[in-house]
Motif scaffolding. Structure first.
Motif, short mmCIF file in Angstrom:
data_model
loop_
_atom_site.label_atom_id
_atom_site.label_comp_id
_atom_site.label_asym_id
_atom_site.label_seq_id
_atom_site.Cartn_x
_atom_site.Cartn_y
_atom_site.Cartn_z
N LYS A 142 0.83 -1.20 0.00
CA LYS A 142 0.00 0.00 0.00
C LYS A 142 0.87 1.26 0.00
CE LYS A 142 -4.15 -1.89 2.21
NZ LYS A 142 -5.09 -1.78 3.35
N ILE A 143 0.52 2.17 -0.88
CA ILE A 143 1.30 3.40 -1.04
C ILE A 143 1.10 4.30 0.17
CG2 ILE A 143 1.61 5.48 -2.44
CD1 ILE A 143 0.79 3.85 -4.87
N GLN A 144 2.23 4.71 0.78
CA GLN A 144 2.18 5.60 1.93
C GLN A 144 2.46 7.04 1.54
OE1 GLN A 144 1.31 4.21 4.99
NE2 GLN A 144 1.01 2.41 3.68
N LEU A 145 3.33 7.23 0.54
CA LEU A 145 3.70 8.58 0.14
C LEU A 145 4.19 8.55 -1.30
CD1 LEU A 145 4.34 11.59 0.84
CD2 LEU A 145 6.63 10.81 1.52
N ALA A 146 3.73 9.51 -2.09
CA ALA A 146 4.20 9.66 -3.47
C ALA A 146 4.64 11.11 -3.66
CB ALA A 146 3.11 9.30 -4.46
N HIS A 147 5.80 11.29 -4.25
CA HIS A 147 6.30 12.64 -4.49
C HIS A 147 5.60 13.26 -5.70
CE1 HIS A 147 9.78 12.75 -1.63
NE2 HIS A 147 9.48 11.47 -1.61
N ASP A 148 5.68 14.58 -5.78
CA ASP A 148 4.92 15.32 -6.80
C ASP A 148 5.19 14.81 -8.21
OD1 ASP A 148 5.27 18.51 -5.05
OD2 ASP A 148 3.88 16.83 -4.76
N LYS A 149 6.47 14.51 -8.53
CA LYS A 149 6.81 14.08 -9.89
C LYS A 149 6.15 12.75 -10.23
CE LYS A 149 8.86 15.05 -13.72
NZ LYS A 149 8.50 16.26 -14.48
N PHE A 150 5.96 11.90 -9.22
CA PHE A 150 5.30 10.61 -9.45
C PHE A 150 3.86 10.84 -9.89
CE2 PHE A 150 5.49 6.05 -8.89
CZ PHE A 150 4.15 5.69 -8.78
N TYR A 151 3.15 11.78 -9.22
CA TYR A 151 1.79 12.12 -9.64
C TYR A 151 1.77 12.67 -11.06
CZ TYR A 151 0.09 11.61 -4.83
OH TYR A 151 -0.26 11.12 -3.61
N GLU A 152 2.77 13.48 -11.38
CA GLU A 152 2.81 14.10 -12.71
C GLU A 152 3.05 13.06 -13.80
OE1 GLU A 152 5.51 17.37 -13.00
OE2 GLU A 152 5.62 17.23 -15.19
N ALA A 158 -3.38 14.84 -7.13
CA ALA A 158 -2.52 14.86 -5.93
C ALA A 158 -3.18 14.13 -4.77
CB ALA A 158 -2.20 16.30 -5.55
N GLU A 159 -2.37 13.30 -4.10
CA GLU A 159 -2.73 12.59 -2.87
C GLU A 159 -3.73 11.44 -3.06
OE1 GLU A 159 -0.08 15.11 -1.28
OE2 GLU A 159 -0.90 13.28 -0.40
N GLN A 190 17.25 -7.05 -0.71
CA GLN A 190 18.15 -6.35 -1.63
C GLN A 190 17.32 -5.56 -2.64
OE1 GLN A 190 20.58 -9.38 -3.39
NE2 GLN A 190 21.85 -9.64 -1.58
N GLY A 191 17.92 -4.50 -3.18
CA GLY A 191 17.24 -3.72 -4.19
C GLY A 191 17.08 -4.50 -5.48
N VAL A 192 16.01 -4.24 -6.20
CA VAL A 192 15.75 -4.90 -7.49
C VAL A 192 15.44 -3.82 -8.52
CG1 VAL A 192 14.92 -7.04 -6.45
CG2 VAL A 192 13.30 -5.21 -6.94
N VAL A 193 15.71 -4.17 -9.79
CA VAL A 193 15.42 -3.28 -10.92
C VAL A 193 14.50 -4.03 -11.87
CG1 VAL A 193 16.36 -1.94 -12.82
CG2 VAL A 193 17.63 -2.10 -10.67
N LEU A 194 13.35 -3.44 -12.17
CA LEU A 194 12.35 -4.09 -13.01
C LEU A 194 11.90 -3.15 -14.13
CD1 LEU A 194 10.00 -5.43 -10.16
CD2 LEU A 194 11.81 -6.71 -11.30
N GLU A 195 11.54 -3.74 -15.26
CA GLU A 195 10.85 -3.00 -16.32
C GLU A 195 9.38 -3.43 -16.26
OE1 GLU A 195 14.43 -2.50 -19.63
OE2 GLU A 195 12.58 -3.57 -20.13
N LEU A 196 8.49 -2.48 -16.01
CA LEU A 196 7.09 -2.81 -15.79
C LEU A 196 6.18 -2.00 -16.71
CD1 LEU A 196 6.96 -2.83 -11.87
CD2 LEU A 196 7.15 -4.81 -13.38
N PRO A 197 5.13 -2.64 -17.28
CA PRO A 197 4.10 -1.88 -17.99
C PRO A 197 3.08 -1.39 -16.97
CG PRO A 197 3.69 -4.24 -18.25
CD PRO A 197 4.93 -4.10 -17.38
N LEU A 198 2.88 -0.08 -16.88
CA LEU A 198 2.03 0.50 -15.84
C LEU A 198 0.93 1.36 -16.46
CD1 LEU A 198 4.81 1.63 -13.33
CD2 LEU A 198 3.52 -0.52 -13.31
N TYR A 199 -0.17 1.48 -15.68
CA TYR A 199 -1.28 2.34 -16.09
C TYR A 199 -1.08 3.76 -15.57
CZ TYR A 199 -4.50 -1.36 -17.67
OH TYR A 199 -5.10 -2.37 -18.36
N THR A 200 -1.44 4.73 -16.39
CA THR A 200 -1.60 6.09 -15.88
C THR A 200 -3.01 6.21 -15.32
OG1 THR A 200 -2.44 6.96 -17.99
CG2 THR A 200 -0.03 6.92 -17.67
N TYR A 201 -3.35 7.39 -14.81
CA TYR A 201 -4.67 7.60 -14.22
C TYR A 201 -5.77 7.37 -15.25
CZ TYR A 201 -8.52 9.93 -11.78
OH TYR A 201 -9.72 10.21 -11.18
#
Length: 304
Positions: A142-152, A158-159, A190-201
């Protein structure tokens, strides 16, 4: 008409002018063979040249993208060095690896209350300049915090992402391995790096390069993860175009093979006749000059 051959026929057939009509179809067939061969060769050369030019153009685009990414990495390292002068990168040149290390260091340092506001402002400025989105989520995703650029980047109001599971951003019909890899990163140490297909709003699909690193709280207890995303949709589209261009090039190669096979067949048929007739002619009574001409004809036919 093939003038050299016509000249030799006139030389060996003194009555050629009176029999010229009977040779006309033979001469036209030879001329047409040469003409078709030249036409096919020019067609192939043009097709291969055009394919080469298109591939060179795509290669130039990739080179420019790689140069842009290198500049982004250098800018990121410089910006981080200005914010955190004592942070060492251990020779890392990978954007996501640097970002992951930076995220971990930032989370550790923002626990110091007197630096919290200043560092957050600088982080937001840097993420905005580098077009990187950052989001924090707990162990359940569950998302706790997203920075402004992530929303953009994802065009979310926002929020409104807070409380949403990060896995809901993955495209519905995406390969199951994408969701499985994301779920595995929730508890990975450990950190992981993924390429993911994601939805916008608005349910538009974008490809993102995601660097996910564990997030720790007091007493070094794992409390969730931090994810930095970078839009790689243009690169993915370019890869698709390159695959398409490669398929076209391979198809053109198959056409070339087919044309060459047909040309080879069309050449062998008359050549076999010439070789056979020259062998039969060799067995007939000939004077020395005629025998020399027949040997030349036979050897040249074999060579061709």
């Amino acid at each position: 008409m093939h003038r050299l051959l016509q000249r030799q026929i006139q030389k060996h057939f003194p009555d050629y002018e009176n029999q010229k009509a009977s040779f006309e179809s033979f001469m036209n067939a030879i001329s047409n063979s040469y003409y078709q061969h030249d036409t096919d060769r020019l067609f192939l050369e043009h097709a291969m040249l055009q394919s080469s030019e298109e591939l060179l153009g795509k290669k130039q685009v990739i080179s420019e993208m790689l140069e842009s990414q290198t500049q982004a990495i250098d800018s990121l390292r410089k910006s981080i060095s200005e914010i955190l002068p004592d942070l060492e990168f251990d020779g890392q040149n990978d954007l996501t690896a640097i970002a992951a290390q930076f995220q971990k260091e930032v989370h550790h340092r923002i626990t110091a209350e007197f630096q919290h506001e200043q560092i957050n402002n600088r982080i937001s400025l840097m993420l905005n300049n580098l077009k990187l989105g950052m989001v924090e989520f707990d162990l359940s995703g569950k998302i706790q915090l997203a920075h402004d650029k992530f929303y953009e980047i994802f065009e979310w109001p926002a929020e409104q992402l807070t409380g949403t599971c990060i896995s809901t951003l993955i495209v519905d019909n995406a390969e199951p391995e994408y969701l499985n890899n994301l779920l595995d990163s929730y508890t990975s140490s450990q950190g992981v790096v993924l390429e993911l297909p994601l939805y916008t709003y608005n349910k538009n699909i974008m490809w993102a390069l995601c660097s996910i690193a564990p997030q720790y709280g007091q007493n070094n207890t794992r409390i969730g993860s931090v994810m930095v995303v970078f839009d790689i949709t243009p690169q993915k589209n370019l890869e698709s175009e390159l695959r398409s261009e490669r398929a076209k090039a391979e198809e053109a190669l198959e056409v070339r093979k087919s044309i060459l096979a047909n040309v080879s067949h069309e050449l062998r048929t008359p050549l076999n006749a010439i070789v056979g007739m020259s062998s039969l002619l060799k067995d007939t009574p000939l004077n020395a000059e005629q025998s020399e001409y027949v040997d030349t004809l036979k050897n040249s036919s074999h060579g061709l």
